[in-house]
Design an enzyme around this catalytic site. Structure first.
Site, PDB file in Angstrom:
ATOM      1  N   GLY A  93       0.782  -1.232   0.000  1.00  0.00           N
ATOM      2  CA  GLY A  93       0.000   0.000   0.000  1.00  0.00           C
ATOM      3  C   GLY A  93       0.813   1.282   0.000  1.00  0.00           C
ATOM      4  N   SER A  94       2.067   1.208  -0.475  1.00  0.00           N
ATOM      5  CA  SER A  94       2.850   2.448  -0.455  1.00  0.00           C
ATOM      6  C   SER A  94       2.355   3.444  -1.506  1.00  0.00           C
ATOM      7  CB  SER A  94       4.344   2.169  -0.605  1.00  0.00           C
ATOM      8  OG  SER A  94       4.623   1.591  -1.847  1.00  0.00           O
ATOM      9  N   ASN A  95       1.822   2.952  -2.621  1.00  0.00           N
ATOM     10  CA  ASN A  95       1.237   3.886  -3.598  1.00  0.00           C
ATOM     11  C   ASN A  95      -0.048   4.504  -3.063  1.00  0.00           C
ATOM     12  OD1 ASN A  95       2.581   4.145  -6.387  1.00  0.00           O
ATOM     13  ND2 ASN A  95       2.851   1.985  -5.842  1.00  0.00           N
ATOM     14  N   HIS A 116       1.627   0.036 -13.639  1.00  0.00           N
ATOM     15  CA  HIS A 116       2.404  -1.192 -13.812  1.00  0.00           C
ATOM     16  C   HIS A 116       3.882  -0.830 -13.722  1.00  0.00           C
ATOM     17  CE1 HIS A 116       3.142  -5.290 -15.104  1.00  0.00           C
ATOM     18  NE2 HIS A 116       4.152  -4.777 -15.805  1.00  0.00           N
ATOM     19  N   ILE A 174     -10.333  -7.307 -12.384  1.00  0.00           N
ATOM     20  CA  ILE A 174     -11.524  -6.479 -12.152  1.00  0.00           C
ATOM     21  C   ILE A 174     -12.744  -7.116 -12.818  1.00  0.00           C
ATOM     22  CG2 ILE A 174     -12.570  -4.217 -12.653  1.00  0.00           C
ATOM     23  CD1 ILE A 174     -10.511  -3.922 -10.548  1.00  0.00           C
ATOM     24  N   ASN A 178      -4.631   1.957 -13.867  1.00  0.00           N
ATOM     25  CA  ASN A 178      -3.707   1.049 -13.174  1.00  0.00           C
ATOM     26  C   ASN A 178      -2.293   1.576 -13.346  1.00  0.00           C
ATOM     27  OD1 ASN A 178      -2.806  -1.381 -11.886  1.00  0.00           O
ATOM     28  ND2 ASN A 178      -2.241  -2.202 -13.894  1.00  0.00           N
TER      29      ASN A 178
HETATM   30  C1  GAR Z   1       3.702  -1.299  -7.358  1.00  0.00           C
HETATM   31  O1  GAR Z   1       5.055  -1.259  -7.753  1.00  0.00           O
HETATM   32  C2  GAR Z   1       2.803  -1.449  -8.575  1.00  0.00           C
HETATM   33  O2  GAR Z   1       3.312  -0.834  -9.709  1.00  0.00           O
HETATM   34  C3  GAR Z   1       2.788  -2.942  -8.743  1.00  0.00           C
HETATM   35  O3  GAR Z   1       2.713  -3.443  -7.432  1.00  0.00           O
HETATM   36  C4  GAR Z   1       3.419  -2.564  -6.559  1.00  0.00           C
HETATM   37  C5  GAR Z   1       2.530  -2.303  -5.364  1.00  0.00           C
HETATM   38  O4  GAR Z   1       3.246  -1.663  -4.355  1.00  0.00           O
HETATM   39  N1  GAR Z   1       1.663  -3.350  -9.544  1.00  0.00           N
HETATM   40  C6  GAR Z   1       1.729  -4.398 -10.378  1.00  0.00           C
HETATM   41  O5  GAR Z   1       2.709  -5.104 -10.485  1.00  0.00           O
HETATM   42  C7  GAR Z   1       0.463  -4.643 -11.174  1.00  0.00           C
HETATM   43  N2  GAR Z   1       0.712  -5.535 -12.273  1.00  0.00           N
HETATM   44  P1  GAR Z   1       2.471  -0.969  -3.153  1.00  0.00           P
HETATM   45  O6  GAR Z   1       1.469  -1.974  -2.617  1.00  0.00           O
HETATM   46  O7  GAR Z   1       3.528  -0.636  -2.150  1.00  0.00           O
HETATM   47  O8  GAR Z   1       1.789   0.255  -3.711  1.00  0.00           O
END
Ligand code: GAR
Length: 189
Positions: A12-14, A104, A88, A102
């Site tokens: 969940g850092s994003n 990626h 989804i 999204n």
């Molecule tokens: C992020 O780097 C995002 O780009 C990736 O998962 C990570 C989640 O980090 N998403 C994918 O790979 C989707 N195909 P977070 O939970 O710390 O935000």
């Protein structure tokens, strides 16, 4: 007020970067975070920031309209996927087409598609001896990692990088660009 729903399955850092970016704004807010995992780190992060986070189970996700109903009740304007690892539902895509995005962690179309998420992506980039990686922010349709690209931002891949080193560099790009892209979409809508 434009309202965002974030879907997240992991750390969940994003989600945290998005909430902090819009903190205190009167025009845009993160209304709710939805997750398919009760033990995802995102719940703790959201609790600390005072944002509601909800876990749904497979039954609610696959066999009911509970999540779509919740999104509509909350008057959600934009669905933002941030490390969300479930597909989804078609009914949500239909209702929110053009309003689901999204992120990626590679430069699509390279290193995307089923099974390509998180650290698997960074490992694939390094195994392919790429000299450049980055992020892709795109609309979501029914093809995994296949919707129209909104923006891409790149960074270098060093010969000595571990997947963790690259993940850190890519995360920095994500934290900077994702909130700004979300903002620009909402301000235009
Ligand atoms: C992020 O780097 C995002 O780009 C990736 O998962 C990570 C989640 O980090 N998403 C994918 O790979 C989707 N195909 P977070 O939970 O710390 O935000």
């Amino acid at each position: 007020m434009k309202k965002i729903a974030i879907f997240a399955s992991g750390n969940g850092s994003n989600a945290e970067a998005l909430v902090k970016y819009f903190d205190g704004r009167e025009d845009i807010k993160v209304e709710i975070v939805l997750s398919n995992r009760s033990n995802a780190g995102v719940h703790e992060k959201m609790a600390a920031l005072g944002v509601a986070s909800v876990t749904f189970n497979k039954e609610q996700w696959v066999n009911s309209n509970a999540i779509l109903t919740l999104l509509k009740e909350k008057l959600i304007d934009l669905i933002v996927l941030a490390g969300f690892l479930a597909i989804i539902q078609p009914a949500i895509i239909k209702e929110y087409l053009g309003r689901i995005i999204n992120i990626h962690p590679s430069l699509l179309p390279r290193h995307g598609g089923p099974g390509m998420w998180g650290m698997h992506v960074h490992k694939a980039v390094i195994d392919a001896q790429e000299t450049e990686s980055g992020i892709t922010i795109h609309y979501v349709d029914e093809a995994v990692d296949g919707g129209a690209i909104i923006s891409q931002h790149s960074c270098e891949v060093m010969a000595t990088d571990t997947p963790e080193d690259l993940a850190e560099r890519v995360h920095e790009l994500e934290y900077y660009h994702y909130p700004r892209v979300v903002e620009s979409i909402l301000l235009q809508s």
